[in-house]
Design an enzyme around this catalytic site. Sequence first.
Site, PDB file in Angstrom:
ATOM      1  N   HIS B  50       0.824  -1.205   0.000  1.00 38.30           N
ATOM      2  CA  HIS B  50       0.000   0.000   0.000  1.00 38.30           C
ATOM      3  C   HIS B  50       0.858   1.254   0.000  1.00 38.30           C
ATOM      4  CE1 HIS B  50      -4.429  -0.823   1.107  1.00 38.30           C
ATOM      5  NE2 HIS B  50      -3.956  -1.864   0.447  1.00 38.30           N
ATOM      6  N   GLU B  52       3.956   1.777  -0.854  1.00 35.96           N
ATOM      7  CA  GLU B  52       4.737   2.005  -2.073  1.00 35.96           C
ATOM      8  C   GLU B  52       3.986   2.876  -3.082  1.00 35.96           C
ATOM      9  OE1 GLU B  52       5.821  -1.521  -4.073  1.00 35.96           O
ATOM     10  OE2 GLU B  52       7.638  -1.847  -2.899  1.00 35.96           O
TER      11      GLU B  52
END
EC number: 2.7.1.156
Lengths: 185, 185, 185
Positions: B50, B52
């Site tokens: 998430h 990233e």
Amino acid sequence: MGLIMVTGGASSGKSEFAEKMALEYGGGSVLYIATSIPIDDEMKERIRRHRERRSEKWGIIEAFKGLKNIIISSEKKVILLDCLTVMITNFIMEKDLTGDNLLVDEINDLEGKISDEVDGIIEGALKRVGDTIIVTNEIGMGLVPEYKLGRIFRDIAGRMNMKIAEAAEVVYLTVSGIPIKIKGC
Amino acid sequence: MGLIMVTGGASSGKSEFAEKMALEYGGGSVLYIATSIPIDDEMKERIRRHRERRSEKWGIIEAFKGLKNIIISSEKKVILLDCLTVMITNFIMEKDLTGDNLLVDEINDLEGKISDEVDGIIEGALKRVGDTIIVTNEIGMGLVPEYKLGRIFRDIAGRMNMKIAEAAEVVYLTVSGIPIKIKGC
Amino acid sequence: MGLIMVTGGASSGKSEFAEKMALEYGGGSVLYIATSIPIDDEMKERIRRHRERRSEKWGIIEAFKGLKNIIISSEKKVILLDCLTVMITNFIMEKDLTGDNLLVDEINDLEGKISDEVDGIIEGALKRVGDTIIVTNEIGMGLVPEYKLGRIFRDIAGRMNMKIAEAAEVVYLTVSGIPIKIKGC
């Protein structure tokens, strides 16, 4: 040419709809790629029901790997792949994973292999002259599975569905036998 | 001002879609409310994926209670809450319920508390000047869960989704990465 | 005359929506067919919530068999059957099947009986002057159930939904309380 995706829940009419489309577009010139391997009576009954509905003229290949080459080299008008979710299951069963002690790296490695296979399918489908219809399952709308392998499978299957849907020209979701066009025109 | 709901199955692209919307509407001025608490490797990996995808400029708060005040007092253009279902899970885990011996009154009491929190979120979202995007899960399209707590959770989550959807200006259902607008214009 | 189907996940607002329609079309002249039998507190609470929402004027019958005659002989403007999935569950529970040792013939026999009942419901509904609203569940969008009876139930329920949907003039799918018309105009 055209990549068409048909997704839906269990017994929601996705295979029936995909087969009707294949018949309409391809007539007798269809290659049916069956990704499931009959291992017990239940599976055989399931496959028998599928088989009854299909034209006898269609070519059939049972495989869940190396599909890119099969897709590219086929001269049939239409290719019907049924289904992506079972293909993923086979990849997981092949590794004989138990789930609970899986490391993040092993999971990412497994997803990488499946992802490569899916990329190959998409590449093959986009290179062909005829249509390629891919049947898959919606499996992410229930409760979170209690066992880790279930959660991993669900996530991988969801991400592979997204890949196919992104590349597809047209996407249908079947609900109670009704095909709903959710992408394309 | 605007309350937008994004619902969908697991790994159906709901967070990705909600984040794209948040970036489009808010640019760097987004407050991300994460309702999940990383307790094991699996969860950490999920949160890493998430993270990233998100802009580094976004503000982040990890919380699942008292969200009304957080929402009202934020000066960010967009608030993105991900996700409602995990928020409900945390309420249930906090009470350490085992499920099988739950009395009807205890369940209704628990639902009352969750319902108050959800009412607060809605009130906060409607009072704000900027948009509030709420991500949630469709979890009711599988078989009836065998364990009582699963059935209770499923019902509460479904009813909270209905509350949010009723108050929302726009509701999207994501299927295989495709956002389908099911409310609003 | 009109056969209307309302399908959706658990706690997605399908009963509420169907009841609102019944009230709108039938006013006080509605026959409510309840297919569920209250066997424990949880079920009683569920039924209590349903009951609270209904008009006191409505007629109520608790039954899951022989519905064709009930439907044909009723003089109410609207019949509301809630729900098909519980009807199927009752057929399965009546046979006291354990699942694991079920033979293909026994399963096909069971499906035959359920299928006959569903055909009767459809026939009855099409013969009536007034509307018949049938509520059912989407249960096939989760993971494959681990136990055989779960898979059988899921397949039968899916196929019965397809039958009703095919005969219906209008079909709605409810998601988070929002009715989406997926068939009819």
